[in-house]
Design a protein around this motif. Structure first.
Motif, PDB file in Angstrom:
ATOM      1  N   LYS A  71       0.840  -1.199   0.000  1.00 42.91           N
ATOM      2  CA  LYS A  71       0.000   0.000   0.000  1.00 42.91           C
ATOM      3  C   LYS A  71       0.872   1.245   0.000  1.00 42.91           C
ATOM      4  CE  LYS A  71      -3.782   1.743   2.877  1.00 42.91           C
ATOM      5  NZ  LYS A  71      -4.483   1.542   4.134  1.00 42.91           N
ATOM      6  N   ALA A  72       0.531   2.209  -0.871  1.00 43.72           N
ATOM      7  CA  ALA A  72       1.295   3.450  -0.937  1.00 43.72           C
ATOM      8  C   ALA A  72       1.324   4.126   0.430  1.00 43.72           C
ATOM      9  CB  ALA A  72       0.675   4.392  -1.970  1.00 43.72           C
ATOM     10  N   GLY A  73       2.527   4.565   0.821  1.00 37.61           N
ATOM     11  CA  GLY A  73       2.690   5.218   2.112  1.00 37.61           C
ATOM     12  C   GLY A  73       2.970   4.265   3.255  1.00 37.61           C
ATOM     13  N   GLU A  74       2.817   2.972   3.006  1.00 32.64           N
ATOM     14  CA  GLU A  74       2.993   1.978   4.068  1.00 32.64           C
ATOM     15  C   GLU A  74       4.430   1.967   4.575  1.00 32.64           C
ATOM     16  OE1 GLU A  74       1.912  -1.875   2.627  1.00 32.64           O
ATOM     17  OE2 GLU A  74       2.486  -2.928   4.466  1.00 32.64           O
ATOM     18  N   LEU A  75       4.550   1.872   5.880  1.00 34.20           N
ATOM     19  CA  LEU A  75       5.856   1.768   6.539  1.00 34.20           C
ATOM     20  C   LEU A  75       5.830   0.487   7.346  1.00 34.20           C
ATOM     21  CD1 LEU A  75       8.491   3.518   7.078  1.00 34.20           C
ATOM     22  CD2 LEU A  75       7.383   4.165   9.220  1.00 34.20           C
ATOM     23  N   THR A  76       6.742  -0.425   7.049  1.00 33.93           N
ATOM     24  CA  THR A  76       6.727  -1.732   7.705  1.00 33.93           C
ATOM     25  C   THR A  76       8.100  -2.049   8.272  1.00 33.93           C
ATOM     26  OG1 THR A  76       4.985  -2.558   6.249  1.00 33.93           O
ATOM     27  CG2 THR A  76       6.352  -4.206   7.320  1.00 33.93           C
ATOM     28  N   SER A  77       8.103  -2.610   9.476  1.00 36.64           N
ATOM     29  CA  SER A  77       9.368  -2.969  10.113  1.00 36.64           C
ATOM     30  C   SER A  77       9.466  -4.467  10.310  1.00 36.64           C
ATOM     31  CB  SER A  77       9.492  -2.276  11.471  1.00 36.64           C
ATOM     32  OG  SER A  77       9.634  -0.889  11.299  1.00 36.64           O
ATOM     33  N   ASN A  78      10.704  -4.940  10.275  1.00 38.12           N
ATOM     34  CA  ASN A  78      11.012  -6.337  10.558  1.00 38.12           C
ATOM     35  C   ASN A  78      12.319  -6.322  11.336  1.00 38.12           C
ATOM     36  OD1 ASN A  78      11.564  -9.030  10.613  1.00 38.12           O
ATOM     37  ND2 ASN A  78      11.745  -9.292   8.404  1.00 38.12           N
ATOM     38  N   GLY A  79      12.196  -6.268  12.665  1.00 34.74           N
ATOM     39  CA  GLY A  79      13.390  -6.144  13.492  1.00 34.74           C
ATOM     40  C   GLY A  79      14.070  -4.809  13.266  1.00 34.74           C
ATOM     41  N   ARG A  80      15.347  -4.855  12.860  1.00 31.53           N
ATOM     42  CA  ARG A  80      16.087  -3.614  12.637  1.00 31.53           C
ATOM     43  C   ARG A  80      15.857  -3.067  11.235  1.00 31.53           C
ATOM     44  NH1 ARG A  80      20.871  -4.601  12.022  1.00 31.53           N
ATOM     45  NH2 ARG A  80      20.753  -6.870  11.959  1.00 31.53           N
ATOM     46  N   LEU A  81      15.065  -3.739  10.450  1.00 30.90           N
ATOM     47  CA  LEU A  81      14.787  -3.315   9.081  1.00 30.90           C
ATOM     48  C   LEU A  81      13.466  -2.563   9.021  1.00 30.90           C
ATOM     49  CD1 LEU A  81      16.902  -5.619   8.676  1.00 30.90           C
ATOM     50  CD2 LEU A  81      15.645  -6.238   6.631  1.00 30.90           C
ATOM     51  N   THR A  82      13.469  -1.486   8.265  1.00 30.80           N
ATOM     52  CA  THR A  82      12.248  -0.723   8.026  1.00 30.80           C
ATOM     53  C   THR A  82      12.181  -0.401   6.549  1.00 30.80           C
ATOM     54  OG1 THR A  82      12.363   0.298  10.218  1.00 30.80           O
ATOM     55  CG2 THR A  82      10.937   1.349   8.594  1.00 30.80           C
TER      56      THR A  82
END
Lengths: 115, 112
Positions: free
Chosen positions: B51-62
């Motif tokens: 989705k446009a604008g989506e910000l997702t994190s996975n541990g130290r990754l964003t």
């Protein structure tokens, strides 16, 4: 932990020999992709299947390469006859199409060396 | 045709530093995927954005899906030696049933 499996992991063969690579997609995934990776070209899509039907094999040299899915748990990529320029890492990936979102999960690859 | 431009091509950083890489395209994408490939292994999916604008994190990754839908960013915070590898962005070809385009990759080296 579901994973894509590929066999063999390594293959060394002589020019002119037939090479068959196998892939077991993640159970329940309905798309399977074959890629080739080289230093010069990066990741190239060779062919892909959805629900076992071939959708696109335009990236594959048709005279020597063939890809099939005899059943939902097995995909094969065959090269006959093999040539030194076919030396590369061949990856299989499987994915699940849900609405607009689709992700692909890669296997560990088959490293092919044709002498 | 559709293309993905990934930058930088390579990065040499000190352990503990933050890392940022990005992918841009002249075309709109509906999905952005970020993969990491360790030497001798297949690419492993890190983050998927839908989705446009989506910000997702996975541990130290964003990772972020750009609002224009033509770019995406991957940030790694407090890098560690095992972050070494090649990072690829990918997105689906328009109307071609799941075929992915891959960026050229960003090779990350982390100095302990």
């Amino acid at each position: 932990d579901a994973r894509v499996t590929q066999t063999p992991r390594h293959k060394v063969t002589e020019m002119g020999q037939e090479v068959t690579m196998r892939c077991q997609p993640i159970l329940g995934h309905n798309t399977v992709f074959w890629y080739r990776q080289t230093m010069m070209q990066g990741l190239e899509l060779l062919a892909y299947f959805r629900n076992r039907a071939p959708l696109d094999d335009s990236g594959m040299p048709k005279d020597r390469f063939s890809a099939e899915m005899p059943d939902a748990t097995l995909a094969t990529l065959k090269i006959q006859p093999s040539e030194p320029r076919d030396s590369a890492v061949y990856f299989c990936a499987s994915g699940l199409r849900l609405g607009l979102g689709e992700t692909q999960y890669f296997g560990p690859g088959t490293r092919l060396l044709v002498l | 045709g559709q293309q993905l431009n990934q930058s930088p091509q390579s990065m040499f950083i000190q352990e503990g530093e933050d890392v940022s890489m990005n992918c841009t395209s002249s075309s709109i994408f509906n999905t952005w995927l970020w993969y990491k490939q360790d030497p001798g292994e297949g690419p492993v999916l890190l983050i998927a954005l839908y989705k446009a604008g989506e910000l997702t994190s996975n541990g130290r990754l964003t990772a972020q899906f750009g609002i224009t839908r033509k770019d995406s960013f991957l940030n790694i915070s407090a890098s560690i030696p095992s972050d070494v590898g090649i990072y690829f962005c990918a997105g689906p070809f328009y109307n071609q049933g799941g075929k992915l385009i891959f960026g050229q990759g960003t090779e990350l080296s982390v100095k302990p």
